[in-house]
Design an enzyme around this catalytic site. Structure first.
Site, PDB file in Angstrom:
ATOM      1  N   SER A 146       0.855  -1.190   0.000  1.00  0.00           N
ATOM      2  CA  SER A 146       0.000   0.000   0.000  1.00  0.00           C
ATOM      3  C   SER A 146       0.884   1.231   0.000  1.00  0.00           C
ATOM      4  O   SER A 146       1.990   1.215   0.561  1.00  0.00           O
ATOM      5  CB  SER A 146      -0.888   0.004   1.244  1.00  0.00           C
ATOM      6  OG  SER A 146      -1.549   1.248   1.393  1.00  0.00           O
ATOM      7  N   TYR A 159      -1.582  -1.021  10.069  1.00  0.00           N
ATOM      8  CA  TYR A 159      -1.665  -1.454   8.680  1.00  0.00           C
ATOM      9  C   TYR A 159      -0.465  -0.949   7.886  1.00  0.00           C
ATOM     10  O   TYR A 159       0.172  -1.716   7.142  1.00  0.00           O
ATOM     11  CB  TYR A 159      -2.971  -0.937   8.086  1.00  0.00           C
ATOM     12  CG  TYR A 159      -3.205  -1.243   6.635  1.00  0.00           C
ATOM     13  CD1 TYR A 159      -3.715  -2.477   6.242  1.00  0.00           C
ATOM     14  CD2 TYR A 159      -2.964  -0.281   5.651  1.00  0.00           C
ATOM     15  CE1 TYR A 159      -3.955  -2.758   4.905  1.00  0.00           C
ATOM     16  CE2 TYR A 159      -3.209  -0.548   4.312  1.00  0.00           C
ATOM     17  CZ  TYR A 159      -3.704  -1.788   3.949  1.00  0.00           C
ATOM     18  OH  TYR A 159      -3.946  -2.052   2.620  1.00  0.00           O
TER      19      TYR A 159
END
Length: 256
Positions: A146, A159
């Site tokens: 990401s 995350y």
């Protein structure tokens, strides 16, 4: 079988998190390039739907119940895929999960879940295929990280950290197996129009999506198919001299 658009025909791919969003788009892109595709997902019913779409594209498919946080589940799924479709030549790790929470509002059970899915899951699946790829003298691993891992993202501290770990892990694996014909690369989506983003947005909904769009120089969310195109290229023979790299597909959100 025809040579596929990206030179991955006659290969077997396994896509984790393949039942929806980016994973579904990746499975279909690899099918269109000629791969047989094992679609692994926590929900076997959604995996089966995507497997049906893969077969409609003219290649073999298999739906797998796959929990990347469970080593036994990973072993069962990969064994089933090999028995039905042959050894895994292309592994794409798309399985992921998160919730928007400020770090001070998280606890250790939340940390463990985010890390188990987003980081440890990649370790489990990679361990399941890497030895065989090296022995056969070739293979492709493409991990979905990401852009949060590259620049940080408010309310996604765990995350972002886990996804940053995926980048470092992938680069290290790339070094370890480079001489064996195995490549390992990372694709980092920016804000992408997926069910996960919809779930994360929750009650904030359109306001949050609008803020994300403003943050992207191209002023829109990405589409799963755009991420899948990058994955299909990195899985191809045309990308045989590319390894240990991190590619952002994010409308210019990160340019480093």
């Amino acid at each position: 079988m025809a040579d596929g658009a990206h030179g991955v025909s006659r290969r077997t791919a396994l896509v984790t998190g393949g039942g929806g969003g980016i994973g579904r788009a990746v499975a279909l892109a690899l099918a269109q390039a000629g791969c047989a595709v094992a679609v692994g997902d926590l929900r076997e019913d959604t995996a089966a739907q995507v497997a049906g779409e893969v077969e409609a594209a003219g290649t073999r498919a298999l739906a797998l119940a796959l929990d990347v946080t469970d080593s036994a589940s990973v072993k069962r799924a990969f064994s089933a895929a090999e028995a039905e479709l042959g050894p895994t030549d292309v592994l794409v790790n798309c399985a992921g999960w998160d919730e928007f929470r400020a770090f001070v509002d998280t606890d250790e059970s939340f940390w463990r879940r985010v890390i188990a899915i987003n980081y440890e899951g990649v370790l489990r699946t990679t361990q399941a295929v890497l030895g065989g790829m090296a022995e056969r003298g070739g293979g492709r691993i493409v991990n979905i990280s990401s852009d949060a891992a590259r620049v940080g993202s408010a309310q996604e501290s765990i995350y972002a950290g886990a996804k940053a770990g995926v980048i470092a892990f992938t680069k290290t694996i790339a070094r370890e197996v480079a001489r064996r014909g195995v490549t390992a690369n990372v694709v980092c989506p920016g804000p992408t129009d997926t069910p996960l983003l919809t779930a994360l947005a929750g009650e904030q909904g359109q306001r949050l999506v609008a803020a994300l769009e403003r943050a992207v120089p191209m002023r829109r969310l990405g589409r799963p198919e755009e991420v899948a195109a990058a994955v299909a290229f990195l899985a191809s023979e045309e990308a045989s001299y590319i390894t240990g790299q991190t590619l952002s597909v994010s409308g210019g959100l990160t340019m480093a």
